[in-house]
Design an enzyme around this catalytic site. Structure first.
Site, PDB file in Angstrom:
ATOM      1  N   TYR A   1       0.825  -1.208   0.000  1.00 31.98           N
ATOM      2  CA  TYR A   1       0.000   0.000   0.000  1.00 31.98           C
ATOM      3  C   TYR A   1       0.860   1.259   0.000  1.00 31.98           C
ATOM      4  CZ  TYR A   1      -3.712   3.299   1.197  1.00 31.98           C
ATOM      5  OH  TYR A   1      -4.594   4.353   1.183  1.00 31.98           O
TER       6      TYR A   1
ATOM      7  N   GLU B  93       4.077   1.756  -0.765  1.00 32.42           N
ATOM      8  CA  GLU B  93       4.930   1.939  -1.936  1.00 32.42           C
ATOM      9  C   GLU B  93       4.133   2.245  -3.197  1.00 32.42           C
ATOM     10  OE1 GLU B  93       8.865   1.698  -2.258  1.00 32.42           O
ATOM     11  OE2 GLU B  93       7.798   2.833  -0.738  1.00 32.42           O
TER      12      GLU B  93
ATOM     13  N   PHE C  56     -14.077   0.145  16.010  1.00 33.02           N
ATOM     14  CA  PHE C  56     -14.558   0.847  17.207  1.00 33.02           C
ATOM     15  C   PHE C  56     -16.026   1.251  17.021  1.00 33.02           C
ATOM     16  CE2 PHE C  56     -10.043   2.714  18.079  1.00 33.02           C
ATOM     17  CZ  PHE C  56      -9.594   1.453  18.425  1.00 33.02           C
TER      18      PHE C  56
END
Length: 341
Positions: free
Chosen positions: A173, A175, A219
């Site tokens: 992701y 790079e 969350f």
């Protein structure tokens, strides 16, 4: 649908309540990855304007219906099934292009690293090729991830070059996003494409996908179920977050007012918090508590090892943009809007 929620309606109106938005009147905006967290909110916000044409792309029309289906019958809206790894049809034209298509959550990095690389790089290339053909402006959504790991107490400014860990598949992701930014600057230099880069901090909000495995999304999902909030670490990581409405507003502001071939950090100093504090805010909304649990090996491979990732937004503020939401307001709005689904 959350689109009927008064709080969400207020959010989408605020997202386009920015200086110079009238420049989009009568224009066509192409949004790839339109069914994602940012894509949905961006699409809803632009459609609120009433005078902007939207071309939205995604992998599946069936999958798009529950996300942006309320716009499908609108004459100003067009949805195209399109794989971001493929070139656009030669007949397609747009005035602005925002290529959002990407794998953007940890489990996707872990399970599909090759796809993550190809979507980011080829998605950017095909957007830039289209822009070169039809003289469109590109707003490229990049990420805090391009900076890698902090060297201590650093706050990332746009000229920070980053310290990356290439020994894990998660670098797929970071790079590929860095490479996509390089492509943007290369197309600007070689083909004269008008491109601006928006480096987003960790974005969250009510348009999140329930399949999203980011900590912030988990969350919220647990809070909605009235469950304890689970932390997969001690929660001492200090990150910049942005509510999706502020993120969309900042992106549009950069697209209209940003300098060409320039990157801008999108963050909100009122939303720089430790992971455990984010978890506690969600727990407070649900009337539950925070508990700690070790991640599985698959989960761990997708997690960022960065302990501190704060974005300096001075350059953005100097363009005249001001974020609106505090972290507490953003968490509460997310949960209130989603609780009505």
């Amino acid at each position: 649908m959350f689109t009927d929620n008064p709080l969400y309606i207020d959010d989408v109106r605020r997202a386009v309540n920015i200086a110079g938005i009238e420049q989009l009147s009568g224009k066509t905006v192409l949004v790839t990855g339109a069914t994602g967290l940012i894509g949905v909110h961006l699409t809803d916000a632009l459609m609120q304007l009433g005078n902007v044409n939207i071309i939205a792309t995604g992998r599946s029309a069936k999958g798009a219906k529950p996300r942006i289906g309320s716009h499908l019958a609108e004459p100003r809206f067009r949805f195209i099934e399109h794989d971001a790894c493929q070139p656009f049809d030669e007949s397609l034209t747009a005035d602005y292009i925002i290529p959002l298509a990407s794998n953007t959550h940890p489990l996707a990095y872990s399970e599909h690293p090759v796809e993550t690389v190809t979507v980011n790089i080829l998605g950017a290339k095909h957007a830039l090729d289209l822009a070169a053909r039809c003289h469109a402006t590109v707003l490229y959504p990049s990420t805090v991830e391009v900076y890698g790991n902090a060297r201590g107490e650093d706050i990332f400014t746009e000229d920070y070059t980053g310290t990356l860990n290439l020994s894990t598949s998660r670098s797929c992701y970071t790079e590929s996003k860095r490479c996509a930014e390089a492509l943007c600057l290369s197309y600007a230099a070689q083909h004269g494409v008008d491109v601006k880069i928006a480096r987003l901090s960790r974005v969250f909000g009510p348009t999140m996908l329930t399949s999203d495995t980011k900590a912030s999304s988990q969350f919220v999902l647990r809070a909605l179920k009235g469950e304890d909030i689970v932390l997969k670490s001690e929660g001492k990581q200090l990150y910049s977050y942005t509510y999706v409405t502020d993120a969309v507003a900042a992106m549009l502001h950069i697209m209209l007012h940003g300098a060409a071939a320039t990157a801008y950090n999108i963050s909100n100093r009122l939303c720089d918090v430790k992971l455990k504090d984010f978890a506690q805010m969600a727990a407070d909304c649900a009337g539950t508590k925070v508990v700690f649990d070790l991640p599985t090996e698959t989960e761990r491979r997708g997690y960022s090892i960065a302990q501190r990732a704060l974005l300096d937004n001075t350059r953005l503020l100097e363009t005249g943009f001001t974020p609106r939401y505090t972290m507490k307001e953003a968490v509460e709005r997310t949960i209130k809007i989603m609780s009505k689904l």
